[in-house]
Design an enzyme around this catalytic site. Structure first.
Site, PDB file in Angstrom:
ATOM      1  CG  HIS A 292     -51.237   8.382 -37.812  1.00  0.00           C
ATOM      2  ND1 HIS A 292     -50.558   9.560 -37.947  1.00  0.00           N
ATOM      3  CD2 HIS A 292     -50.323   7.422 -38.104  1.00  0.00           C
ATOM      4  CE1 HIS A 292     -49.315   9.349 -38.297  1.00  0.00           C
ATOM      5  NE2 HIS A 292     -49.142   8.038 -38.400  1.00  0.00           N
TER       6      HIS A 292
ATOM      7  CD  GLU B  56     -52.329  12.444 -38.272  1.00  0.00           C
ATOM      8  OE1 GLU B  56     -51.888  11.915 -37.232  1.00  0.00           O
ATOM      9  OE2 GLU B  56     -52.037  12.056 -39.403  1.00  0.00           O
TER      10      GLU B  56
ATOM     11  NE  ARG C 267     -45.099  11.623 -40.270  1.00  0.00           N
ATOM     12  CZ  ARG C 267     -45.139  10.353 -39.849  1.00  0.00           C
ATOM     13  NH1 ARG C 267     -46.095   9.537 -40.262  1.00  0.00           N
ATOM     14  NH2 ARG C 267     -44.239   9.897 -39.004  1.00  0.00           N
TER      15      ARG C 267
HETATM   16  C1  DGY Z   1     -44.609   6.165 -38.157  1.00  0.00           C
HETATM   17  O1  DGY Z   1     -44.076   5.153 -37.714  1.00  0.00           O
HETATM   18  O2  DGY Z   1     -43.979   7.111 -38.620  1.00  0.00           O
HETATM   19  C2  DGY Z   1     -46.100   6.207 -38.091  1.00  0.00           C
HETATM   20  O3  DGY Z   1     -46.619   7.263 -38.771  1.00  0.00           O
HETATM   21  C3  DGY Z   1     -46.556   6.225 -36.658  1.00  0.00           C
HETATM   22  O4  DGY Z   1     -45.956   7.256 -36.001  1.00  0.00           O
END
Ligand code: DGY
Length: 325
Positions: A285, A266, A237
């Site tokens: 991401h 983001e 994150r």
């Molecule tokens: C997750 O699975 O948490 C990834 O970051 C995609 O959302």
């Protein structure tokens, strides 16, 4: 029962829901719904399959009284208020395991790309800046036999450690809230304090969940403790690192490079100074973005909603307390 799917997902999962007699509506828009649009779409809906990171906070859950189950198509669940979900008796699930290999591959890709300045060098070709064979220009660093430090050694961290050992015979150290004895046995991983993780690692890869404890854990102090030859990778994150501090640490040579699949906010703006640095690779991401993994995630999310429809516990339940009452 009515299901709303907040963004298009693989057909296999939509078909699975329909085969169960569920009435399915999919948001086919190319843009994300705003919170209010999602609230409108969820009126009279029993089950929500939520794609992407809309903030499913207490106000959202309050505003959608018909919801009985929410399946998040993600392993992370920092964008939902689980306490409020339990208060409203809404079962919530996520998609662990199925995305571990793909996400670990993304971390591996970033580690290797940063170590060889690959995005920067590829960009030079695109910009017509590849002049001749330079013996000493923009040299990379090698990963073989180096130490990989994992912050948050769970399923994704284990998958990355396995790949790094097989490819580069890397030594694995890790820091978690509690020790992962299974991983220690499997990988000969060594548990270290956070400070030792910072000072001993050649590459640090962050894989923890976002929590008050992990937010901005990688800040100016942390980057100062790291080796000046170290690489920082974050596929978890964007708020786990402090972006301004990371930028300064890279500009001042306090660390060698960084690979980010997650940023804060983001999307990252195109004029972000990090994008001008040769030792930085940023991806949008894409951790779990493979056909295989996204299909598995969607099927797993769908099967959790089917459990609600069948009146049985969600297999990947995040708030099991709702079954206790
Ligand atoms: C997750 O699975 O948490 C990834 O970051 C995609 O959302």
């Amino acid at each position: 029962m009515k299901v709303y799917i907040s963004r298009n997902i693989p057909t296999e999962a939509i078909n699975l829901l329909k085969e169960q007699g569920l009435s399915v509506t999919v948001n086919e828009n190319s843009t994300l719904l705003s919170k209010n649009e999602l609230i409108d779409a969820c009126q009279g809906v029993d089950l929500l399959l939520n794609v992407a990171h809309a903030d499913l906070d207490a106000a959202f859950l309050e505003a959608c009284p018909s919801l009985k189950g929410i399946a998040l198509a993600s392993v992370g669940y920092d964008h939902i208020d689980l306490t409020a979900a339990s208060k409203h008796n809404i079962a919530v699930s996520n998609t662990p395991d199925v995305l571990s290999e793909a996400t670990a591959d993304t971390a591996f890709l970033l580690m290797l790309a940063v170590s060889r300045k690959a995005f920067h060098r590829a960009n030079q070709v695109r910009l017509g800046q590849w002049k001749d064979f330079e013996f000493m220009q923009d040299l990379g660093i090698e990963l073989y036999g180096k130490t990989l430090g994992i912050y948050g050694l769970g399923r994704i961290g284990i998958a990355l450690a396995r790949k790094a050992q097989a490819a580069y015979n890397m030594n694995i150290i890790y820091h978690n809230r509690s020790r992962n004895l299974e991983a220690e046995k499997l990988l000969q991983a060594r548990y270290v304090s956070f400070d030792d993780l910072l000072t001993q690692s050649d590459v640090i890869s962050a894989h923890s969940f976002l929590s008050p404890e992990t937010t901005y854990r990688f800040n100016a102090d942390a980057f100062k403790r790291m080796k000046s030859s170290a690489i920082f990778i974050n596929t978890a994150r964007g708020k786990i690192h402090q972006e301004a501090d990371l930028t300064a640490a890279l500009q001042n040579g306090e660390i060698w490079g960084a690979g980010l699949d997650v940023t804060d906010p983001e999307p990252m703006l195109a004029n972000n100074p990090l994008l001008d640095l040769p030792n930085v690779c940023v991806l949008p991401h894409i951790g779990s973005a493979t056909i295989e993994t996204r299909t598995q995630m969607a099927l797993l999310a769908a099967s959790n909603l089917i459990a609600v429809k069948n009146g049985v516990p969600m297999p990947q339940i995040l708030n099991p307390e709702i079954y206790k009452g």
